[in-house]
Design a protein around this motif. Structure first.
Motif, PDB file in Angstrom:
ATOM      1  N   GLY A 195       0.813  -1.210   0.000  1.00 18.97           N
ATOM      2  CA  GLY A 195       0.000   0.000   0.000  1.00 18.97           C
ATOM      3  C   GLY A 195       0.838   1.248   0.000  1.00 18.97           C
ATOM      4  N   ALA A 196       2.008   1.195  -0.644  1.00 24.30           N
ATOM      5  CA  ALA A 196       2.910   2.334  -0.645  1.00 24.30           C
ATOM      6  C   ALA A 196       2.339   3.483  -1.455  1.00 24.30           C
ATOM      7  CB  ALA A 196       4.266   1.926  -1.215  1.00 24.30           C
ATOM      8  N   VAL A 197       2.804   4.677  -1.152  1.00 24.04           N
ATOM      9  CA  VAL A 197       2.396   5.861  -1.882  1.00 24.04           C
ATOM     10  C   VAL A 197       3.035   5.809  -3.262  1.00 24.04           C
ATOM     11  CG1 VAL A 197       2.483   8.370  -1.905  1.00 24.04           C
ATOM     12  CG2 VAL A 197       2.199   7.161   0.241  1.00 24.04           C
ATOM     13  N   PRO A 198       2.329   6.172  -4.335  1.00 26.80           N
ATOM     14  CA  PRO A 198       2.903   6.143  -5.686  1.00 26.80           C
ATOM     15  C   PRO A 198       4.191   6.948  -5.775  1.00 26.80           C
ATOM     16  CG  PRO A 198       0.535   6.524  -5.769  1.00 26.80           C
ATOM     17  CD  PRO A 198       0.935   6.593  -4.330  1.00 26.80           C
ATOM     18  N   LYS A 199       5.036   6.530  -6.700  1.00 27.11           N
ATOM     19  CA  LYS A 199       6.319   7.191  -6.870  1.00 27.11           C
ATOM     20  C   LYS A 199       6.133   8.679  -7.122  1.00 27.11           C
ATOM     21  CE  LYS A 199      10.588   6.996  -9.534  1.00 27.11           C
ATOM     22  NZ  LYS A 199      11.319   6.326 -10.638  1.00 27.11           N
ATOM     23  N   GLY A 200       6.956   9.467  -6.444  1.00 31.19           N
ATOM     24  CA  GLY A 200       6.905  10.922  -6.631  1.00 31.19           C
ATOM     25  C   GLY A 200       5.922  11.625  -5.719  1.00 31.19           C
ATOM     26  N   LYS A 201       5.170  10.862  -4.906  1.00 29.65           N
ATOM     27  CA  LYS A 201       4.181  11.460  -4.023  1.00 29.65           C
ATOM     28  C   LYS A 201       4.441  11.040  -2.583  1.00 29.65           C
ATOM     29  CE  LYS A 201       0.443  11.653  -7.445  1.00 29.65           C
ATOM     30  NZ  LYS A 201      -0.969  11.266  -7.724  1.00 29.65           N
ATOM     31  N   VAL A 202       4.218  11.978  -1.676  1.00 30.56           N
ATOM     32  CA  VAL A 202       4.316  11.700  -0.249  1.00 30.56           C
ATOM     33  C   VAL A 202       3.021  12.167   0.397  1.00 30.56           C
ATOM     34  CG1 VAL A 202       5.503  12.222   1.899  1.00 30.56           C
ATOM     35  CG2 VAL A 202       6.826  11.877  -0.194  1.00 30.56           C
ATOM     36  N   MET A 203       2.313  11.259   1.059  1.00 23.75           N
ATOM     37  CA  MET A 203       1.035  11.603   1.670  1.00 23.75           C
ATOM     38  C   MET A 203       1.270  12.183   3.059  1.00 23.75           C
ATOM     39  SD  MET A 203      -2.371   9.236   2.015  1.00 23.75           S
ATOM     40  CE  MET A 203      -1.523   7.903   2.860  1.00 23.75           C
ATOM     41  N   PRO A 204       0.975  13.466   3.287  1.00 25.18           N
ATOM     42  CA  PRO A 204       1.227  14.073   4.594  1.00 25.18           C
ATOM     43  C   PRO A 204       0.237  13.574   5.641  1.00 25.18           C
ATOM     44  CG  PRO A 204       0.047  15.605   3.193  1.00 25.18           C
ATOM     45  CD  PRO A 204       0.371  14.406   2.333  1.00 25.18           C
ATOM     46  N   TRP A 205       0.632  13.749   6.883  1.00 29.24           N
ATOM     47  CA  TRP A 205      -0.240  13.374   8.000  1.00 29.24           C
ATOM     48  C   TRP A 205      -1.250  14.483   8.225  1.00 29.24           C
ATOM     49  CZ3 TRP A 205       0.414  14.450  13.706  1.00 29.24           C
ATOM     50  CH2 TRP A 205      -0.469  13.677  14.469  1.00 29.24           C
ATOM     51  N   ASP A 206      -2.528  14.154   8.165  1.00 28.21           N
ATOM     52  CA  ASP A 206      -3.583  15.152   8.314  1.00 28.21           C
ATOM     53  C   ASP A 206      -4.018  15.217   9.769  1.00 28.21           C
ATOM     54  OD1 ASP A 206      -5.576  16.977   7.992  1.00 28.21           O
ATOM     55  OD2 ASP A 206      -6.899  15.695   6.807  1.00 28.21           O
ATOM     56  N   LEU A 207      -3.473  16.168  10.502  1.00 28.36           N
ATOM     57  CA  LEU A 207      -3.790  16.330  11.918  1.00 28.36           C
ATOM     58  C   LEU A 207      -5.175  16.911  12.133  1.00 28.36           C
ATOM     59  CD1 LEU A 207      -3.038  16.449  14.938  1.00 28.36           C
ATOM     60  CD2 LEU A 207      -1.814  18.588  14.466  1.00 28.36           C
ATOM     61  N   ARG A 208      -5.685  17.652  11.160  1.00 28.82           N
ATOM     62  CA  ARG A 208      -6.950  18.382  11.324  1.00 28.82           C
ATOM     63  C   ARG A 208      -8.116  17.475  11.661  1.00 28.82           C
ATOM     64  NH1 ARG A 208      -7.038  21.292   5.657  1.00 28.82           N
ATOM     65  NH2 ARG A 208      -6.430  19.142   5.151  1.00 28.82           N
ATOM     66  N   ARG A 209      -8.067  16.228  11.232  1.00 30.24           N
ATOM     67  CA  ARG A 209      -9.180  15.304  11.455  1.00 30.24           C
ATOM     68  C   ARG A 209      -9.421  15.033  12.936  1.00 30.24           C
ATOM     69  NH1 ARG A 209      -7.010   9.438   9.508  1.00 30.24           N
ATOM     70  NH2 ARG A 209      -9.029   8.847  10.364  1.00 30.24           N
ATOM     71  N   TYR A 210      -8.398  15.259  13.763  1.00 31.89           N
ATOM     72  CA  TYR A 210      -8.513  14.971  15.191  1.00 31.89           C
ATOM     73  C   TYR A 210      -8.905  16.196  16.019  1.00 31.89           C
ATOM     74  CZ  TYR A 210      -5.711  10.941  13.733  1.00 31.89           C
ATOM     75  OH  TYR A 210      -5.243   9.818  13.089  1.00 31.89           O
ATOM     76  N   LEU A 211      -8.727  17.382  15.479  1.00 33.70           N
ATOM     77  CA  LEU A 211      -8.821  18.601  16.282  1.00 33.70           C
ATOM     78  C   LEU A 211     -10.223  19.188  16.290  1.00 33.70           C
ATOM     79  CD1 LEU A 211      -5.535  20.358  15.101  1.00 33.70           C
ATOM     80  CD2 LEU A 211      -5.853  18.852  17.074  1.00 33.70           C
TER      81      LEU A 211
END
Length: 275
Positions: A199-215
């Motif tokens: 389930g790796a992120v496609p080459k050239g892309k980095v999926m950031p951690w979305d903190l907003r969902r918790y706040l």
């Protein structure tokens, strides 16, 4: 009702650390079932609003004739205890330090990311609680946040600064580790189909951690108080002599780039919610 729900996750034993069992906020599949920050936010708003509206806070905060403790007093007592214990518990005791797994490629990584998000949401809510609870006047009527901020005692900002340091350190740690692991996985599995299986992120892309969902969306009063506090005139600030370390807490926040970015992000979230 709020207090009963909160006690399911709060450890009454003052000798134990950390004070919250974040694991209980997750279901059997490792997903968040109790948005703990929202629960603590509801509790602190009860305390702050009650303080504003009370005609005689001292009298209303006492036990009634039957010996029953006011629910507001009980909630405030637990919030104060939670604040002290959160500040006293290092990230290692939460098992959310540099050695923890936060990757998208393991069950433990997913669990730790959820726990970190829950802890960060609690820290943010406690930051509002520290600031607004210190705004309550000795007078029986509520005084606006703008005028209150001008008289805020610097000593009361010390736990606020410590909470933000904890918040900043943990959020930065998780974001960096999530990015690093994705980059390593992407580089290590580009020669075959292994990356898709993981389930790796496609080459050239980095999926950031979305903190907003918790706040939770904090009060506009809180952000206004912060903006007013950080933009006070120099002569107003010089009247305060209490120090946090060798530097005024207020100046420390004002000169902290990470805090400025955090405040901008907070205001943006509130504007988005209003729209």
């Amino acid at each position: 009702l709020l207090l009963h729900q909160f006690m399911q996750y709060y450890d009454r034993d003052l000798g134990k650390s950390p004070p919250l069992d974040l694991g209980k906020c997750l279901d059997a599949e490792g997903k968040v079932q109790e948005p703990l920050g929202h629960l603590v936010y509801a509790m602190q708003r009860c305390v702050v609003v009650h303080s504003y509206r009370a005609k005689d806070a001292v009298q209303e905060d006492r036990e009634d004739e039957g010996g029953m403790q006011s629910p507001i007093v009980a909630i405030q007592s637990y919030l104060d205890g939670l604040l002290k214990r959160v500040l006293a518990a290092p990230l290692e005791e939460w098992e959310l330090d540099k050695g923890a797994d936060f990757s998208y490629y393991s069950t433990q990584g997913s669990t730790n990311r959820h726990k970190a998000g829950l802890l960060l949401s609690v820290c943010e809510v406690l930051m509002e609680y520290v600031l607004l609870s210190s705004q309550v006047c000795d007078e029986t009527k509520h005084v606006g946040a703008a005028s209150q901020a001008e008289r805020l005692n610097q000593g009361k900002l010390e736990p606020f600064v410590k909470l933000f340091e904890m918040y900043s350190n943990l959020s930065r740690l998780v974001s960096e580790k999530v990015t690093q692991v994705q980059v390593k996985k992407r580089k290590g599995h580009t020669q075959d189909g292994e990356s898709q299986r993981l389930g790796a992120v496609p080459k050239g892309k980095v999926m950031p951690w979305d903190l907003r969902r918790y706040l939770p969306v904090l009060s506009v009063e809180y952000s206004w108080c912060l903006l007013k506090l950080l933009n006070r005139k120099k002569e107003e600030r010089d009247d305060e002599s209490t120090q946090v370390g060798t530097e005024k807490a207020e100046d420390k926040l004002r000169n902290d780039y990470q805090f400025q970015m955090h405040l901008l992000s907070l205001c943006k979230r509130q504007l988005t919610q209003i729209q």
